[in-house]
Design a protein around this motif. Structure first.
Motif, PDB file in Angstrom:
ATOM      1  N   PRO A   1       0.830  -1.049   0.040  1.00  0.00           N
ATOM      2  CA  PRO A   1       0.000  -0.063  -0.113  1.00  0.00           C
ATOM      3  C   PRO A   1       0.906   1.155   0.011  1.00  0.00           C
ATOM      4  O   PRO A   1       0.471   2.324  -0.638  1.00  0.00           O
ATOM      5  N   SER A   2       2.047   1.300   0.630  1.00  0.00           N
ATOM      6  CA  SER A   2       2.893   2.387   0.446  1.00  0.00           C
ATOM      7  C   SER A   2       3.476   2.743  -0.794  1.00  0.00           C
ATOM      8  O   SER A   2       4.108   3.654  -0.923  1.00  0.00           O
ATOM      9  N   GLY A   3       3.461   1.674  -1.804  1.00  0.00           N
ATOM     10  CA  GLY A   3       4.025   2.034  -3.162  1.00  0.00           C
ATOM     11  C   GLY A   3       5.467   1.073  -3.131  1.00  0.00           C
ATOM     12  O   GLY A   3       5.837   0.938  -4.300  1.00  0.00           O
ATOM     13  N   ALA A   4       5.913   0.544  -1.987  1.00  0.00           N
ATOM     14  CA  ALA A   4       7.012  -0.150  -1.928  1.00  0.00           C
ATOM     15  C   ALA A   4       6.856  -1.663  -2.819  1.00  0.00           C
ATOM     16  O   ALA A   4       5.965  -2.178  -2.651  1.00  0.00           O
ATOM     17  N   PHE A   5       8.036  -1.668  -3.674  1.00  0.00           N
ATOM     18  CA  PHE A   5       7.971  -2.844  -4.332  1.00  0.00           C
ATOM     19  C   PHE A   5       7.965  -4.079  -3.398  1.00  0.00           C
ATOM     20  O   PHE A   5       8.816  -4.321  -2.507  1.00  0.00           O
ATOM     21  N   ARG A   6       7.167  -5.128  -3.837  1.00  0.00           N
ATOM     22  CA  ARG A   6       6.995  -6.292  -2.886  1.00  0.00           C
ATOM     23  C   ARG A   6       7.432  -7.534  -3.942  1.00  0.00           C
ATOM     24  O   ARG A   6       8.184  -8.341  -3.317  1.00  0.00           O
ATOM     25  N   ASP A   7       6.965  -7.759  -5.151  1.00  0.00           N
ATOM     26  CA  ASP A   7       7.518  -8.891  -5.906  1.00  0.00           C
ATOM     27  C   ASP A   7       7.222  -8.532  -7.542  1.00  0.00           C
ATOM     28  O   ASP A   7       6.540  -7.563  -7.845  1.00  0.00           O
ATOM     29  N   SER A   8       7.782  -9.384  -8.443  1.00  0.00           N
ATOM     30  CA  SER A   8       7.461  -8.901  -9.852  1.00  0.00           C
ATOM     31  C   SER A   8       7.672 -10.595 -10.455  1.00  0.00           C
ATOM     32  O   SER A   8       8.445 -11.229  -9.947  1.00  0.00           O
ATOM     33  N   CYS A   9       6.820 -10.496 -11.464  1.00  0.00           N
ATOM     34  CA  CYS A   9       7.100 -12.023 -12.260  1.00  0.00           C
ATOM     35  C   CYS A   9       6.901 -11.742 -13.616  1.00  0.00           C
ATOM     36  O   CYS A   9       5.856 -10.962 -14.134  1.00  0.00           O
ATOM     37  N   SER A  10       7.644 -12.191 -14.556  1.00  0.00           N
ATOM     38  CA  SER A  10       7.713 -11.781 -16.059  1.00  0.00           C
ATOM     39  C   SER A  10       7.859 -13.211 -16.904  1.00  0.00           C
ATOM     40  O   SER A  10       8.111 -14.245 -16.382  1.00  0.00           O
ATOM     41  N   TYR A  11       6.761 -13.124 -18.023  1.00  0.00           N
ATOM     42  CA  TYR A  11       6.933 -14.320 -18.732  1.00  0.00           C
ATOM     43  C   TYR A  11       7.075 -13.898 -20.275  1.00  0.00           C
ATOM     44  O   TYR A  11       6.752 -12.522 -20.754  1.00  0.00           O
ATOM     45  N   ASN A  12       7.691 -14.683 -21.234  1.00  0.00           N
ATOM     46  CA  ASN A  12       8.013 -14.484 -22.381  1.00  0.00           C
ATOM     47  C   ASN A  12       7.739 -15.446 -23.316  1.00  0.00           C
ATOM     48  O   ASN A  12       8.925 -16.353 -23.540  1.00  0.00           O
TER      49      ASN A  12
ATOM     50  N   THR B   1       4.628 -18.211 -25.875  1.00  0.00           N
ATOM     51  CA  THR B   1       3.310 -18.255 -26.399  1.00  0.00           C
ATOM     52  C   THR B   1       3.001 -19.694 -26.286  1.00  0.00           C
ATOM     53  O   THR B   1       2.074 -20.197 -26.521  1.00  0.00           O
ATOM     54  N   ARG B   2       4.024 -20.470 -25.797  1.00  0.00           N
ATOM     55  CA  ARG B   2       3.811 -21.921 -25.803  1.00  0.00           C
ATOM     56  C   ARG B   2       3.122 -22.471 -24.650  1.00  0.00           C
ATOM     57  O   ARG B   2       2.496 -23.559 -24.583  1.00  0.00           O
ATOM     58  N   ASP B   3       3.310 -21.730 -23.549  1.00  0.00           N
ATOM     59  CA  ASP B   3       2.439 -22.080 -22.328  1.00  0.00           C
ATOM     60  C   ASP B   3       1.254 -20.812 -22.186  1.00  0.00           C
ATOM     61  O   ASP B   3       1.356 -19.820 -22.636  1.00  0.00           O
ATOM     62  N   ASP B   4       0.122 -21.300 -21.173  1.00  0.00           N
ATOM     63  CA  ASP B   4      -0.677 -20.243 -20.896  1.00  0.00           C
ATOM     64  C   ASP B   4      -0.636 -19.652 -19.636  1.00  0.00           C
ATOM     65  O   ASP B   4      -1.287 -18.890 -19.212  1.00  0.00           O
ATOM     66  N   TYR B   5       0.522 -20.192 -18.632  1.00  0.00           N
ATOM     67  CA  TYR B   5       0.489 -19.695 -17.639  1.00  0.00           C
ATOM     68  C   TYR B   5       2.048 -19.874 -17.112  1.00  0.00           C
ATOM     69  O   TYR B   5       2.794 -20.534 -17.819  1.00  0.00           O
ATOM     70  N   LYS B   6       2.301 -18.867 -15.856  1.00  0.00           N
ATOM     71  CA  LYS B   6       3.796 -19.098 -15.476  1.00  0.00           C
ATOM     72  C   LYS B   6       3.837 -19.094 -14.067  1.00  0.00           C
ATOM     73  O   LYS B   6       2.838 -18.494 -13.265  1.00  0.00           O
ATOM     74  N   MET B   7       4.447 -19.881 -13.301  1.00  0.00           N
ATOM     75  CA  MET B   7       4.581 -20.156 -11.778  1.00  0.00           C
ATOM     76  C   MET B   7       5.491 -19.137 -11.637  1.00  0.00           C
ATOM     77  O   MET B   7       6.695 -19.412 -12.376  1.00  0.00           O
ATOM     78  N   CYS B   8       5.443 -18.326 -10.690  1.00  0.00           N
ATOM     79  CA  CYS B   8       6.584 -17.446 -10.341  1.00  0.00           C
ATOM     80  C   CYS B   8       7.199 -17.849  -9.110  1.00  0.00           C
ATOM     81  O   CYS B   8       7.056 -18.689  -8.508  1.00  0.00           O
TER      82      CYS B   8
END
Length: 149
Positions: free
Chosen positions: A129-140, A142-149
């Motif tokens: 809520p403070s705007g502080a970064f908590r986590d991120s997850c990127s994907y790249n 088209t072979r998969d429909d989801y990504k486990m982070c």
């Protein structure tokens, strides 16, 4: 000279050992991104069912319930979901569905009429809520429909 070399080796080994230990946050648990289902099954018809099959899942690995009110999830474009009052229990997950629905245990809804997550590549960013970064997850992919982070 050999003493200096031995000291350097010990210092390097000690530094490597410290780097392998978990951080305090990891040892204590955290609120983090767990899964992003970025390409809902079937054709992208923008039906509410299809929109809700696109989601981001957050996991609480702490030992206590955490209030997520004010936490945000954002994509690269800037689409931002802000959590309403929602308490996630210890060891549980919550899905942020793209479409409309009624909040319940493990499920909140963005209320959008269009998709958020690109089907090929994007980045999910979770902030406190403070705007502080908590986590991120990127994907790249088209072979998969989801990504486990």
């Amino acid at each position: 000279m050999p003493t200096r070399t031995l000291a350097a080796v010990i210092a390097t080994a000690a530094a490597a050992g410290i780097a392998l230990l978990p951080t305090q946050a990891q040892a204590a648990g955290s609120i983090h991104l767990y899964k992003v289902y970025y390409d809902s099954p079937g054709s992208d018809t923008r039906s509410n069912t299809s929109l809700n099959a696109e989601y981001v899942q957050i996991r609480n690995t702490t030992g206590a319930a955490v209030q997520l009110k004010g936490y945000t999830v954002r994509d690269n474009t800037g689409y931002t979901f802000t959590f309403p009052s929602y308490k996630i229990s210890a060891g549980k997950t919550v899905r942020i569905h793209t479409g409309k629905g009624t909040q319940s245990a493990g499920h909140v809804y963005w209320g959008r009429g269009n998709y958020v997550w690109n089907n090929d590549k994007d980045t999910v960013t979770l902030r406190k809520p403070s705007g502080a970064f908590r986590d991120s997850c990127s994907y790249n992919s088209t072979r998969d429909d989801y990504k486990m982070c």
